[in-house]
Write an enzyme that holds these catalytic residues in place. Sequence first.
Site, PDB file in Angstrom:
ATOM      1  N   ASP A 179       0.827  -1.210   0.000  1.00  0.00           N
ATOM      2  CA  ASP A 179       0.000   0.000   0.000  1.00  0.00           C
ATOM      3  C   ASP A 179       0.860   1.258   0.000  1.00  0.00           C
ATOM      4  OD1 ASP A 179      -2.747  -0.894   0.100  1.00  0.00           O
ATOM      5  OD2 ASP A 179      -2.367  -1.601   2.127  1.00  0.00           O
ATOM      6  N   ILE A 180       1.853   1.277   0.868  1.00  0.00           N
ATOM      7  CA  ILE A 180       2.619   2.498   1.102  1.00  0.00           C
ATOM      8  C   ILE A 180       3.465   2.897  -0.101  1.00  0.00           C
ATOM      9  CG2 ILE A 180       4.546   3.418   2.464  1.00  0.00           C
ATOM     10  CD1 ILE A 180       3.311   2.049   4.897  1.00  0.00           C
TER      11      ILE A 180
END
Length: 398
Positions: A179-180
Amino acid sequence: MSGRTGPLSDVRVLDLTQALAGPYCTMLLADLGADVIKVEPPTGDMSRSMGPHPADRDGCDYGGYFASVNRNKRSIVLDLKTDAGRETLFKLVKTADAIVENAKTGVMDRAGVGYERLREINPALIYAAIRGFGDPRTGASPYSDWPAFDIVAQSMGGLVAVTGPNGSGGFKAGPGVGDIYPGTLAALGVVSAIHAARRTGQGQFLDVAMYDAILALCEMIVYNYASGIVREPTGNGTAVLCPFDIFPTRDGAVAIAAPGENHWKILCEAIGRPELVTDDRTRNVNRRVANAELVRGILTEWTTAHSTREIVDAIGGKVPVGPVNTAKDIFEDPHPKARGMLVEVEQPGNNPPLVIAGCPIKLTGTPSGIYARAPRLGEHTDQVLADAGITIARKEQS
């Protein structure tokens, strides 16, 4: 906490994201000074319910997860399933430089707020999407309609297959890298596209696929495979450098990287084995890679006889070395405090402040920073509408 001072202080972003990838993207933009307006449905971002929660739940409608990645943002509630909600969004779009969303493919289009519709309202608008497998506008994937989470992106993008102990089937990374990292790339894409729009007057659509981002992160496996080499999990080391490992100590573990000849010489002297500098098995990095188990064995014998602190004191500043820190260790280390990486932020309600990770992008002239806690659901609705010159009764927004 002071006001917005970052280089993006003249940028306004509409944030229609939830969970982690999208909010992390807009968090970076907000830390860099952008006015990020978090547009939430009446039920709020799904991550509001995720802990750890403060004691006064009535006074604070979110936990640590939401607090960390939604700082510096203003929240407005709009029900985009209603005509009134969509019309309000359209008015906000006129004042925005960019909009960011991370819904599944087609969701925003079916809601009547997709790129083509918003472009009609603001031709200079940047529309950024973060999806598991991208958007058909930039390349139709056979998985376009599949849902995805961090662990799926890590697995399909190649990260899991090269992480973990030798001979294992692979391990996911601890942080939500799937995600990051896509969120980070999307933030770069947004800033780049705004730069182009201000030069040309024309906005554009951009997207980052979580799969693509992790594949880019694992670029090493691509050129290796193209050369006939399949990379597999290598534990805490690497197949091309030695020593370049995590070693156990008497009370923990430590990272030591000394592949270069100068660092290797210093390390050999520090552990009392200067003869290894000229030993045919260890005299250069290629010989050390070929005899990696020997090298690791020698260093492990030394590290396990000492504490982590003793090892860092012996070679710190001379050879690349670092303790394997827990969160407790990080809080006690002077570096994060000196660098503004542990920031105390107030919380609403009868709750003590919360410490969250700071912004790692440091600028001297237009400093980034954390200047506001995460918002309560809809906390800034009236303020945002007034700023945009919209005079609509709250009940008509949803």
